[in-house]
Write a protein that holds these residues in place. Structure first.
Motif, PDB file in Angstrom:
ATOM      1  N   GLY A  61     -31.694 -32.133  18.453  1.00  0.00           N
ATOM      2  CA  GLY A  61     -32.914 -32.663  19.073  1.00  0.00           C
ATOM      3  C   GLY A  61     -33.539 -33.836  18.314  1.00  0.00           C
ATOM      4  N   ILE A  62     -32.865 -34.301  17.271  1.00  0.00           N
ATOM      5  CA  ILE A  62     -33.444 -35.396  16.484  1.00  0.00           C
ATOM      6  C   ILE A  62     -32.533 -36.605  16.565  1.00  0.00           C
ATOM      7  N   LYS A  63     -33.129 -37.722  17.016  1.00  0.00           N
ATOM      8  CA  LYS A  63     -32.314 -38.918  17.198  1.00  0.00           C
ATOM      9  C   LYS A  63     -32.189 -39.687  15.884  1.00  0.00           C
ATOM     10  N   GLN A  64     -33.292 -39.900  15.226  1.00  0.00           N
ATOM     11  CA  GLN A  64     -33.265 -40.586  13.935  1.00  0.00           C
ATOM     12  C   GLN A  64     -34.307 -39.975  13.016  1.00  0.00           C
ATOM     13  N   LEU A  65     -34.098 -40.209  11.734  1.00  0.00           N
ATOM     14  CA  LEU A  65     -34.941 -39.553  10.747  1.00  0.00           C
ATOM     15  C   LEU A  65     -35.127 -40.478   9.547  1.00  0.00           C
ATOM     16  N   GLN A  66     -36.351 -40.503   9.053  1.00  0.00           N
ATOM     17  CA  GLN A  66     -36.584 -41.234   7.803  1.00  0.00           C
ATOM     18  C   GLN A  66     -37.545 -40.404   6.958  1.00  0.00           C
ATOM     19  N   ILE A  67     -37.199 -40.222   5.706  1.00  0.00           N
ATOM     20  CA  ILE A  67     -38.039 -39.395   4.842  1.00  0.00           C
ATOM     21  C   ILE A  67     -38.568 -40.244   3.687  1.00  0.00           C
ATOM     22  N   VAL A  68     -39.879 -40.266   3.546  1.00  0.00           N
ATOM     23  CA  VAL A  68     -40.506 -41.099   2.522  1.00  0.00           C
ATOM     24  C   VAL A  68     -41.246 -40.208   1.532  1.00  0.00           C
ATOM     25  N   VAL A 103     -42.153 -37.353   6.959  1.00  0.00           N
ATOM     26  CA  VAL A 103     -40.944 -37.354   7.785  1.00  0.00           C
ATOM     27  C   VAL A 103     -41.223 -38.142   9.059  1.00  0.00           C
ATOM     28  N   ASN A 104     -40.617 -39.314   9.180  1.00  0.00           N
ATOM     29  CA  ASN A 104     -40.723 -40.095  10.414  1.00  0.00           C
ATOM     30  C   ASN A 104     -39.525 -39.736  11.282  1.00  0.00           C
ATOM     31  N   LEU A 105     -39.820 -39.325  12.501  1.00  0.00           N
ATOM     32  CA  LEU A 105     -38.761 -38.700  13.285  1.00  0.00           C
ATOM     33  C   LEU A 105     -38.782 -39.227  14.720  1.00  0.00           C
ATOM     34  N   VAL A 106     -37.610 -39.638  15.208  1.00  0.00           N
ATOM     35  CA  VAL A 106     -37.491 -40.053  16.610  1.00  0.00           C
ATOM     36  C   VAL A 106     -36.939 -38.860  17.389  1.00  0.00           C
ATOM     37  N   PRO A 107     -37.788 -38.199  18.217  1.00  0.00           N
ATOM     38  CA  PRO A 107     -37.318 -37.013  18.934  1.00  0.00           C
ATOM     39  C   PRO A 107     -36.330 -37.377  20.034  1.00  0.00           C
ATOM     40  N   ASP A 108     -35.398 -36.472  20.283  1.00  0.00           N
ATOM     41  CA  ASP A 108     -34.419 -36.643  21.363  1.00  0.00           C
ATOM     42  C   ASP A 108     -34.618 -35.474  22.334  1.00  0.00           C
ATOM     43  N   THR A 109     -33.883 -35.453  23.445  1.00  0.00           N
ATOM     44  CA  THR A 109     -34.000 -34.306  24.358  1.00  0.00           C
ATOM     45  C   THR A 109     -33.627 -33.032  23.603  1.00  0.00           C
ATOM     46  N   MET A 127     -33.050 -27.637   0.554  1.00  0.00           N
ATOM     47  CA  MET A 127     -32.432 -28.685  -0.283  1.00  0.00           C
ATOM     48  C   MET A 127     -33.382 -29.168  -1.383  1.00  0.00           C
ATOM     49  N   LEU A 128     -34.701 -29.154  -1.084  1.00  0.00           N
ATOM     50  CA  LEU A 128     -35.635 -29.843  -1.987  1.00  0.00           C
ATOM     51  C   LEU A 128     -36.653 -28.927  -2.650  1.00  0.00           C
ATOM     52  N   GLY A 129     -36.634 -27.644  -2.275  1.00  0.00           N
ATOM     53  CA  GLY A 129     -37.532 -26.703  -2.936  1.00  0.00           C
ATOM     54  C   GLY A 129     -38.585 -26.152  -1.992  1.00  0.00           C
ATOM     55  N   ALA A 130     -38.906 -24.870  -2.178  1.00  0.00           N
ATOM     56  CA  ALA A 130     -39.823 -24.176  -1.267  1.00  0.00           C
ATOM     57  C   ALA A 130     -41.248 -24.710  -1.345  1.00  0.00           C
ATOM     58  N   GLU A 131     -41.611 -25.309  -2.495  1.00  0.00           N
ATOM     59  CA  GLU A 131     -42.994 -25.802  -2.641  1.00  0.00           C
ATOM     60  C   GLU A 131     -43.235 -27.112  -1.902  1.00  0.00           C
ATOM     61  N   MET A 132     -42.190 -27.722  -1.403  1.00  0.00           N
ATOM     62  CA  MET A 132     -42.339 -29.047  -0.786  1.00  0.00           C
ATOM     63  C   MET A 132     -43.206 -28.967   0.471  1.00  0.00           C
ATOM     64  N   GLN A 133     -44.153 -29.913   0.577  1.00  0.00           N
ATOM     65  CA  GLN A 133     -45.013 -30.011   1.760  1.00  0.00           C
ATOM     66  C   GLN A 133     -44.522 -31.166   2.639  1.00  0.00           C
ATOM     67  N   PHE A 134     -44.864 -31.090   3.930  1.00  0.00           N
ATOM     68  CA  PHE A 134     -44.367 -32.130   4.842  1.00  0.00           C
ATOM     69  C   PHE A 134     -45.466 -32.673   5.731  1.00  0.00           C
ATOM     70  N   GLU A 135     -45.337 -33.937   6.040  1.00  0.00           N
ATOM     71  CA  GLU A 135     -46.210 -34.592   6.996  1.00  0.00           C
ATOM     72  C   GLU A 135     -45.253 -35.201   8.030  1.00  0.00           C
ATOM     73  N   ILE A 136     -45.395 -34.761   9.292  1.00  0.00           N
ATOM     74  CA  ILE A 136     -44.415 -35.197  10.302  1.00  0.00           C
ATOM     75  C   ILE A 136     -45.023 -36.249  11.219  1.00  0.00           C
ATOM     76  N   ASN A 137     -44.359 -37.362  11.407  1.00  0.00           N
ATOM     77  CA  ASN A 137     -44.785 -38.376  12.368  1.00  0.00           C
ATOM     78  C   ASN A 137     -43.710 -38.532  13.427  1.00  0.00           C
ATOM     79  N   HIS A 138     -44.100 -38.376  14.700  1.00  0.00           N
ATOM     80  CA  HIS A 138     -43.143 -38.669  15.768  1.00  0.00           C
ATOM     81  C   HIS A 138     -43.247 -40.152  16.091  1.00  0.00           C
ATOM     82  N   VAL A 139     -42.146 -40.856  15.963  1.00  0.00           N
ATOM     83  CA  VAL A 139     -42.183 -42.304  16.182  1.00  0.00           C
ATOM     84  C   VAL A 139     -41.134 -42.698  17.221  1.00  0.00           C
ATOM     85  N   GLU A 140     -41.294 -43.900  17.784  1.00  0.00           N
ATOM     86  CA  GLU A 140     -40.336 -44.362  18.797  1.00  0.00           C
ATOM     87  C   GLU A 140     -39.070 -44.910  18.169  1.00  0.00           C
TER      88      GLU A 140
END
Ligand SMILES: [Zn+2]
Length: 447
Positions: A378-385, A394-400, A417-430
């Motif tokens: 369900g994910i077309k593209q992904l960028q993690i900053v 997490v910049n994410l281009v959603p797919d069907t 992969m990166l540890g249980a303490e890691m926090q995330f901020e998700i952005n859905h982008v085109e």
């Protein structure tokens, strides 16, 4: 009007080299012959060049003279890479802080060719190369381009960001008679740009499709959606990691294999796949590549390590034991193609791509992206900053098929992969934005 390929290869390109006093084609002929020598012959020849560059660096570069003296190494006695084991690695910081002492006093800075590099790694470097070295580097790239199936003289299609425009008459003539490159600007890929590109393709008939791996993928995907295909004789993907999933799409659309190439601006081409596509041949004519463990000892074949390059052809700015910052795996296999150039198995991480896990360890961006993009349809593209240690944007281009469930799985995968303490901020982008260079980056660490 389209100039016949054989005229370009046999007449215009050699004439242009004579006109510019370039050693490019002469070097190219040597390299073409050398590749069929045995590994032992090539290593012997590289070792001789190693002695020469070490002696030259000692004689004409205050930085290296001090380094060799401190390490107690007589440069004339350096007969193989093992003799340099006690010489400290040349880091990006060393280069930045000691540039004028590294440059050879045999050259005037004005006569060297500058390159600015490394912007994406956070340490911008000024690198210089003597003019003959630049032509030799170009020749090495040409040799490996031909491994893709393309032949010199055939036009190229470059998929690039902000492609250069020929302004002067000389450059226009050069473009028409010698280089023959058509461009697709990846900063502006839309329906119109693709129509124009395809129309030009029919006239120019490029042999080589060439560009950043992800940019070629974007073009291939757009063509696939329209049910279209391309017919180059070779495809060379450079400058960034080629994702397995992207390779499949490009190969479906073009009907031939992608040739993956690895290098950096600082030294001559490092490695490239041949027709076998099983690992990359190292450019032993121009570089000695070491793969080192964290304690500085050499890796065994198959063992992942730091990539360290000694360039044998840049006398203007010797690069001895330069730590590129990337990681890769050496190989002791011989290749079925018959070339004696040694192989490396793979690149496992590029310096610009590493993220820092919660425990402080570095994780290669390629493995993070391969393990998330490929696993979740369900994910077309992904960028993690990563701007601060325990937070990933997490910049994410959603797919069907994208939904909360996919997102939860993605985050769980990233925590694994990166540890249980890691926090995330998700952005859905085109779409994922490109860098100024036109390059896409999937993982960006700003720590
Ligand atoms: Zn091979």
């Amino acid at each position: 009007m389209r100039v016949p390929d054989f005229l370009v290869r046999q007449v215009f390109q050699p004439l242009w080299d004579v006109y510019e006093g370039s050693v490019r084609l002469k070097t190219m002929d040597e390299l073409e012959k050398n590749q069929w020598k045995t590994g032992a012959e090539l290593q012997l020849s590289a070792n001789k060049k190693l002695t020469l560059i070490c002696q030259h660096a000692f004689d004409t570069s205050p930085f290296y003279r001090a380094r060799f003296q401190e390490a107690g190494i007589d440069p004339g006695q350096v007969k193989s890479p093992a003799d340099l084991a006690s010489l400290p690695l040349l880091t990006k910081l060393d280069v930045r802080e000691n540039l004028s002492d590294i440059l050879s006093t045999n050259y005037c800075k004005d006569e060297l060719v500058p390159a600015k590099t490394g912007g994406s790694t956070g340490v911008a470097l000024s690198i210089f190369c003597d003019a003959a070295g630049v032509e030799k580097r170009n020749a090495a790239a040409l040799r490996s381009d031909q491994w893709s199936g393309w032949r010199m003289g055939q036009p190229l299609a470059a998929i690039w960001g902000n492609p250069p425009q020929a302004v002067t008459l000389k450059n226009k003539l050069r473009g028409f008679l010698k280089d023959r490159i058509m461009y697709l600007d990846t900063m502006r890929i839309d329906d119109q740009a693709i129509d124009d590109f395809l129309a030009e393709w029919k006239t120019v008939k490029p042999g080589l499709l060439y560009g950043h791996a992800h940019s070629i993928f974007i073009l291939a995907e757009a063509l696939q959606e329209r049910g279209l295909s391309l017919n180059p004789t070779g495809i060379v993907a450079t400058s960034m990691m080629l994702l397995a999933k992207e390779r499949v799409v490009i190969e479906e659309v073009c009907g031939i294999k992608v040739t993956n190439r690895y290098g950096c601006e600082e030294v001559s081409l490092i490695g490239c796949e041949c027709e076998e596509h099983k690992g990359m041949h190292l450019n032993l004519d121009h570089n000695i590549v070491e793969f080192l463990r964290d304690d500085g000892t050499p890796c065994a074949p198959g063992e992942d390590g730091r990539i360290v390059v000694t360039e044998l052809i840049n006398y203007g700015m010797p690069m001895i034991r330069y730590e590129v910052g990337d990681r890769g795996v050496p190989s002791d296999r011989t290749c079925a193609c018959g070339r004696g150039l040694p192989l490396m198995e793979s690149i496992t991480g590029r310096v610009a791509d590493f993220l820092v896990a919660a425990d402080g360890s570095k994780v290669a961006g390629i493995s993070i992206i391969e393990n998330s993009l490929t696993r979740f349809p369900g994910i077309k593209q992904l960028q993690i900053v990563q701007k601060i240690p325990l937070l990933l944007t997490v910049n994410l281009v959603p797919d069907t098929g994208y939904g909360q469930e996919v997102e939860d799985e993605l985050l769980n995968g990233l925590r694994d992969m990166l540890g249980a303490e890691m926090q995330f901020e998700i952005n859905h982008v085109e779409k994922i934005a490109q860098e100024k260079s036109g390059k896409y980056r999937f993982t960006i660490c700003k720590l």
